[in-house]
Write an enzyme that holds these catalytic residues in place. Sequence first.
Site, mmCIF file in Angstrom:
data_model
loop_
_atom_site.group_PDB
_atom_site.id
_atom_site.type_symbol
_atom_site.label_atom_id
_atom_site.label_comp_id
_atom_site.label_asym_id
_atom_site.label_seq_id
_atom_site.Cartn_x
_atom_site.Cartn_y
_atom_site.Cartn_z
ATOM 1 N N HIS A 49 0.736 -1.275 -0.067
ATOM 2 C CA HIS A 49 0.002 0.067 -0.006
ATOM 3 C C HIS A 49 0.743 1.446 -0.074
ATOM 4 O O HIS A 49 0.505 2.273 0.366
ATOM 5 C CB HIS A 49 -1.251 -0.100 1.205
ATOM 6 C CG HIS A 49 -1.811 -1.276 1.354
ATOM 7 N ND1 HIS A 49 -2.921 -1.092 0.093
ATOM 8 C CD2 HIS A 49 -1.579 -2.758 1.430
ATOM 9 C CE1 HIS A 49 -3.666 -2.324 0.214
ATOM 10 N NE2 HIS A 49 -2.781 -3.337 0.991
ATOM 11 N N HIS A 59 -7.480 -7.392 1.006
ATOM 12 C CA HIS A 59 -7.071 -6.384 1.898
ATOM 13 C C HIS A 59 -7.959 -5.873 3.000
ATOM 14 O O HIS A 59 -7.525 -5.571 4.113
ATOM 15 C CB HIS A 59 -6.816 -5.078 0.933
ATOM 16 C CG HIS A 59 -6.279 -3.781 1.727
ATOM 17 N ND1 HIS A 59 -5.332 -4.003 2.647
ATOM 18 C CD2 HIS A 59 -6.657 -2.502 1.847
ATOM 19 C CE1 HIS A 59 -5.085 -2.677 3.247
ATOM 20 N NE2 HIS A 59 -5.904 -1.737 2.485
ATOM 21 N N HIS A 160 -14.143 1.408 0.794
ATOM 22 C CA HIS A 160 -13.691 0.243 0.402
ATOM 23 C C HIS A 160 -14.755 -0.949 0.209
ATOM 24 O O HIS A 160 -14.713 -1.550 -0.748
ATOM 25 C CB HIS A 160 -12.492 -0.299 1.178
ATOM 26 C CG HIS A 160 -11.315 0.345 1.175
ATOM 27 N ND1 HIS A 160 -10.861 1.536 1.862
ATOM 28 C CD2 HIS A 160 -10.025 0.035 0.378
ATOM 29 C CE1 HIS A 160 -9.812 2.004 1.515
ATOM 30 N NE2 HIS A 160 -9.245 1.034 0.708
HETATM 31 N N1 LIG Z 1 -6.599 0.958 3.390
HETATM 32 C C1 LIG Z 1 -5.404 1.609 2.793
HETATM 33 C C2 LIG Z 1 -4.227 0.974 3.523
HETATM 34 C C3 LIG Z 1 -4.479 1.065 5.085
HETATM 35 O O1 LIG Z 1 -5.379 1.305 5.658
HETATM 36 C C4 LIG Z 1 -3.276 0.559 5.718
HETATM 37 C C5 LIG Z 1 -1.858 0.074 5.166
HETATM 38 C C6 LIG Z 1 -0.999 -0.145 5.768
HETATM 39 C C7 LIG Z 1 -0.851 0.025 7.079
HETATM 40 C C8 LIG Z 1 -1.979 0.431 8.060
HETATM 41 C C9 LIG Z 1 -3.230 0.582 7.103
HETATM 42 N N2 LIG Z 1 -4.182 1.076 7.920
HETATM 43 C C10 LIG Z 1 -4.268 1.138 9.343
HETATM 44 O O2 LIG Z 1 -5.220 1.597 9.888
HETATM 45 C C11 LIG Z 1 -5.132 1.439 1.375
HETATM 46 O O3 LIG Z 1 -5.832 0.681 0.587
HETATM 47 O O4 LIG Z 1 -4.124 1.699 1.147
HETATM 48 ZN ZN LIG Z 2 -7.302 1.111 -0.273
HETATM 49 ZN ZN LIG Z 3 -4.250 0.259 -0.794
#
Ligand SMILES: N[C@@H](CC(=O)c1ccccc1NC=O)C(=O)O
Ligand SMILES: [Zn+2]
Ligand SMILES: [Zn+2]
Length: 207
Positions: A49, A59, A160
């Site tokens: 990400h 994810h 999402h």
């Molecule tokens: N939903 C985000 C990524 C995300 O939420 C995230 C990615 C890496 C580490 C922590 C994350 N979220 C933590 O609450 C995305 O899709 O990129």
């Molecule tokens: Zn995302």
């Molecule tokens: Zn992402």
Amino acid sequence: MCAKLLDISRPLVAGTPTWPGDTPFTYEVNWPKSSSGSVNVGKLTMSIHTGTHVDAPFHFDDDGRRMLHLDIDLYVGMARVVELLDKPSIGAEDLAHLDLEGVSRLLIRTGSWSDPKHFPEEICYLRPDLPAFLAEKGIRLIGVDVPSVDPLDSKELLAHHGLHQHDIHILEGLLLDHVEPGDYELIALPLPLADADGSPVRAVLRK
Ligand SMILES: N[C@@H](CC(=O)c1ccccc1NC=O)C(=O)O
Ligand SMILES: [Zn+2]
Ligand SMILES: [Zn+2]
């Protein structure tokens, strides 16, 4: 002659911003030519990400499909770039004035990640009424110029989940500062990472 490609990917370099606490991006020559005798061999470490990437439903859903099972046709083809600047969030009402007839890939320039060297503190996110609106218009892929379609502190990830329920694929972390609104051919193919929750992509546009 084909028009030149417009790169809309964030460069991956040491210090590239990541989600707070996530794996830093590193690239190193793990086996240098001086010891292999013939080649430099690099090694990458990164979170899926970081930078410009697509999400697979796994994810945010343990039972969701993983990267190799997604339809790669959605990541290549005609896309419309629209500009919706200076908004805290985007919902159906913000897109109501646009004619989205025939659009199946929509890229939104929010301009809300102003300093590419640092992870943003706040971003323009998609409101939960947007997925159904986009699906009704026939949109199958949404792209944004921010690290997430949801608020950065969201745990429910309503956008999402809503996008996934309407079978709309997610492309995040685009760089659209230099792109005029309009219609382009998009190429943003994910890697065939069989079990992954997403993939980095090199995203480009052709006028
Ligand atoms: N939903 C985000 C990524 C995300 O939420 C995230 C990615 C890496 C580490 C922590 C994350 N979220 C933590 O609450 C995305 O899709 O990129
Ligand atoms: Zn995302
Ligand atoms: Zn992402």
